[in-house]
Design a protein around this motif. Structure first.
Motif, short mmCIF file in Angstrom:
data_model
loop_
_atom_site.label_atom_id
_atom_site.label_comp_id
_atom_site.label_asym_id
_atom_site.label_seq_id
_atom_site.Cartn_x
_atom_site.Cartn_y
_atom_site.Cartn_z
N LEU A 1 0.81 -1.20 0.00
CA LEU A 1 0.00 0.00 0.00
C LEU A 1 0.86 1.26 0.00
N GLY A 2 1.99 1.22 0.70
CA GLY A 2 2.84 2.42 0.77
C GLY A 2 3.27 2.92 -0.59
N GLY A 3 3.58 2.00 -1.49
CA GLY A 3 3.99 2.41 -2.82
C GLY A 3 2.89 3.12 -3.57
N ALA A 4 1.66 2.61 -3.46
CA ALA A 4 0.53 3.25 -4.13
C ALA A 4 0.30 4.66 -3.59
N LEU A 5 0.44 4.83 -2.28
CA LEU A 5 0.20 6.14 -1.68
C LEU A 5 1.27 7.14 -2.12
N ARG A 6 2.50 6.69 -2.23
CA ARG A 6 3.56 7.59 -2.69
C ARG A 6 3.38 7.94 -4.16
N ASP A 7 2.87 7.00 -4.94
CA ASP A 7 2.64 7.27 -6.36
C ASP A 7 1.51 8.28 -6.57
N ARG A 8 0.48 8.17 -5.73
CA ARG A 8 -0.73 8.93 -6.02
C ARG A 8 -0.82 10.26 -5.28
N PHE A 9 -0.05 10.43 -4.19
CA PHE A 9 -0.10 11.67 -3.42
C PHE A 9 1.31 12.21 -3.21
N GLN A 10 1.42 13.53 -3.19
CA GLN A 10 2.73 14.16 -2.99
C GLN A 10 2.96 14.59 -1.55
N ASN A 11 1.88 14.91 -0.83
CA ASN A 11 2.00 15.47 0.50
C ASN A 11 2.06 14.36 1.55
N ASP A 12 3.01 14.46 2.48
CA ASP A 12 3.22 13.43 3.49
C ASP A 12 2.03 13.31 4.44
N LEU A 13 1.42 14.43 4.77
CA LEU A 13 0.25 14.41 5.66
C LEU A 13 -0.92 13.71 4.98
N VAL A 14 -1.16 14.04 3.73
CA VAL A 14 -2.26 13.41 2.99
C VAL A 14 -2.02 11.91 2.87
N ARG A 15 -0.82 11.53 2.55
CA ARG A 15 -0.48 10.10 2.48
C ARG A 15 -0.79 9.39 3.80
N GLY A 16 -0.47 10.05 4.91
CA GLY A 16 -0.69 9.44 6.22
C GLY A 16 -2.16 9.28 6.56
N VAL A 17 -2.97 10.28 6.23
CA VAL A 17 -4.40 10.18 6.50
C VAL A 17 -4.98 8.95 5.81
N VAL A 18 -4.59 8.74 4.57
CA VAL A 18 -5.08 7.58 3.82
C VAL A 18 -4.52 6.29 4.42
N ALA A 19 -3.24 6.34 4.80
CA ALA A 19 -2.56 5.13 5.25
C ALA A 19 -3.13 4.55 6.53
N THR A 20 -3.71 5.38 7.39
CA THR A 20 -4.15 4.88 8.70
C THR A 20 -5.15 3.75 8.58
N ASP A 21 -5.96 3.75 7.55
CA ASP A 21 -6.94 2.67 7.39
C ASP A 21 -6.27 1.32 7.15
N GLY A 22 -5.01 1.32 6.82
CA GLY A 22 -4.29 0.07 6.66
C GLY A 22 -3.59 -0.40 7.93
N LEU A 23 -3.74 0.37 9.02
CA LEU A 23 -2.96 0.07 10.22
C LEU A 23 -3.80 -0.13 11.47
N ILE A 24 -5.09 0.11 11.40
CA ILE A 24 -5.93 -0.06 12.59
C ILE A 24 -5.88 -1.53 13.02
N GLY A 25 -5.37 -1.77 14.22
CA GLY A 25 -5.29 -3.14 14.72
C GLY A 25 -4.28 -4.02 14.02
N THR A 26 -3.41 -3.43 13.19
CA THR A 26 -2.46 -4.20 12.39
C THR A 26 -1.06 -3.63 12.56
N PHE A 27 -0.16 -4.43 13.07
CA PHE A 27 1.21 -3.97 13.34
C PHE A 27 2.08 -4.35 12.15
N THR A 28 2.33 -3.39 11.29
CA THR A 28 3.07 -3.68 10.07
C THR A 28 3.62 -2.40 9.48
N SER A 29 4.52 -2.54 8.54
CA SER A 29 4.96 -1.43 7.71
C SER A 29 4.08 -1.36 6.48
#
Length: 540
Positions: free
Chosen positions: A172-200
């Motif tokens: 997922l990280g690769g897709a977020l870096r491809d589609r968004f430029q801003n680090d904050l925006v990438r993080g907002v989207v990324a959180t849905d991949g981490l709720i209850g999940t310990f991973t990179s």
């Protein structure tokens, strides 16, 4: 003491067990549901958390997205779900006097907010990205209450090779870096991949992708709604439906053993009882079920680990390892909402959706790396939900009139490996302090000054570690999903000769099915695991 044989014996009275009991009883099956606690509902309950304070909080689970409208309609459930106008607010850690407010009721205001945090170029990318997640949701969510499609069938349903590659084949990280430029925006989207999940987010295991998928497909929209009356209203409706359908529910019944032949032993009323089920549905984690079956299961954490102990604290490898949660939850009752450093956003708007703190993509990855290798993260990534803004019915009229509000904080990257029976109290205090420090890093006033007091004069704050969840809810390792999430489809060469395999609820024993969050397509307050186990029984 032996009892008559039942068509189905269900172990565990969480919302999935109640869902299965209702479907099966409506189909004319004799159903016995055994619940260890005084009340059914499992993690989907409302309860007064603070003595002498008339506030019933959704103590464990708190939002609803994955509960299919189909289940609500078929079981005749009267459940109110409040839609939140605001999607999220995220202070900019580079300058907490500004932040990103996503307002679904005002697109120009959202565009302006993207511009304020230097992410104007990402506004159109955001909308395009979530149009894509809606395409995935429309394709796959209708299948969750049907026999599992294969990977090839799911890909055909989506009908978009680019989206399939993005969400199902690469981190997922690769897709977020491809589609968004801003680090904050990438993080907002990324959180849905981490709720209850310990991973990179860059892990080739794609754990974040699976977690993300379940967070964006609910009912074809991915919206996360507030249950009116609290989560207990959901389990209360399911209990009523199960009893009216004719299911027999026994509380304070501690199951002590299960045999592959369907014999269930349990303690109730001071006596050891034995009941036979033609089928046994396990609404407990698969790891817990193995223990009830008397099967050896490896431990997942070392008993001598302290928070900050470093990489030697890691879980044992292998699919049969004990699950590991990685979060801490904090419930707070405030006399009012806190003021923000960002004077352009009202507290009612900021807390009206999901409030993200210290969750840029860089911060999320750094916190994971610290927790995985070095110990306690410098800043815990946190998400906040305010139930009472959308649904004040959980508070007494006096509290509502006084302006009181609830906050629920869910902090990421706090793995169970840190905790032992000996250090849990100290660790809980340390984690609570870290959560409050994370909140205070973006607020204009200390959150501690706003806490109401209970009848004994203690601050109204409650913190639950993963070990607390293991004790209270029998969640191994505090894992809120009962174990690793799986794709909502079978691999093309996976066995599907039995009804249980086709519905994603099979165990090694034909009479015993998984009906809880540990079923394929389980996790979250959805009823899907219970529905699918019931369908497998009826089909088989």
């Amino acid at each position: 003491m032996s009892e008559p044989t039942h068509d189905v014996v269900i172990i565990g009275g969480g919302h999935n067990g109640l869902t299965a009991a209702t479907y099966l009883a409506l189909a004319g099956k004799s159903v016995l549901l055994l619940e260890q606690g005084e009340h059914v509902g499992g993690a989907a309950i409302s309860a007064p958390a603070f003595p002498g304070v008339d506030a019933r909080l959704s103590r464990y689970s708190y939002l609803v997205s994955l509960l299919p409208q189909r289940i609500i309609d078929e079981l005749g459930l009267e459940i109110g779900l409040a839609r939140r106008r605001y999607s999220s607010y995220t202070p900019d850690p580079a300058d907490t006097r500004t932040g990103l407010l996503v307002d679904r009721g005002d697109e120009p205001a959202t565009r302006a907010s993207f511009d304020r945090v230097g992410a104007a170029v990402d506004f159109s990318a955001w909308n395009a990205f979530y149009r894509d997640t809606e395409s995935v949701a429309r394709a796959l969510f209708p299948t969750v209450c049907e026999p599992l499609p294969t990977r090839s069938e799911a890909r055909t349903l989506l009908g978009d090779d680019m989206l399939w590659e993005q969400f199902f084949e690469r981190p997922l990280g690769g897709a977020l870096r491809d589609r968004f430029q801003n680090d904050l925006v990438r993080g907002v989207v990324a959180t849905d991949g981490l709720i209850g999940t310990f991973t990179s987010l860059d892990s080739a295991e794609l754990d974040a992708n699976r977690c993300f998928l379940y967070h964006v497909i609910g009912n074809g929209t991915g919206d996360w709604d507030v249950p009116v009356g609290g989560m207990g209203a959901v389990s209360g409706e399911l209990e009523k439906a199960a009893r009216q359908a004719g299911a027999r529910i026994v509380t304070e019944a501690e199951v002590t053993g299960v045999t592959p032949e369907g014999e269930v032993s349990y303690r109730h009323g001071g006596a050891l009882r034995v009941v036979q089920g033609r089928h046994v549905l396990a609404n407990v984690a698969p790891w817990v079920l193995r223990g009830l079956l008397g099967e050896a299961a490896p431990a997942s954490v070392r008993p001598d680990v302290e928070p900050g102990a470093g990489p030697s604290a890691g879980p044992s490898a292998g699919p049969d390892a004990k699950p590991e949660g990685a979060q801490v939850k904090v419930n707070l009752l405030l006399r009012r909402l806190p003021l923000l450093r960002d004077e352009d956003v009202s507290p009612e708007a900021a807390f009206g959706g999901t409030f993200h703190i210290n969750e840029t993509l860089t911060q999320l990855e750094s916190a994971y790396d610290q927790a995985d290798h070095d110990g306690f993260p410098e800043l815990l990534p946190c998400e906040i939900y305010c139930h009472s803004l959308s649904d004040p019915s959980i508070l007494s009229p006096e509290l509502v009139a006084a302006g009181a509000q609830t906050l629920t904080v869910f902090a990421l990257h706090a793995p169970h490996r840190w905790l032992t029976e000996e250090n849990n109290d100290v660790s809980r205090d340390r984690l609570q302090a870290a959560v409050l420090a994370s909140l205070n890093s973006v607020l204009a006033e200390p959150i501690e000054d706003l806490l109401l007091s209970d009848a004994a004069g203690r601050p109204c704050i409650e913190t639950k570690t993963t070990l607390d969840l293991e004790h209270a809810l029998n969640l191994p390792g505090g894992n809120i999903f009962h174990g690793p999430l799986e794709w909502p489809f079978l691999e093309d060469d996976a066995p599907r000769s039995t009804a249980a395999e086709r519905w994603g609820v099979a165990t090694e024993h034909p009479r015993i099915l998984i009906c809880g969050a540990g079923a394929r397509r389980g996790g979250g307050v959805s009823g899907i695991g219970g529905h699918n186990a019931a369908m497998a029984v009826l089909e088989g």
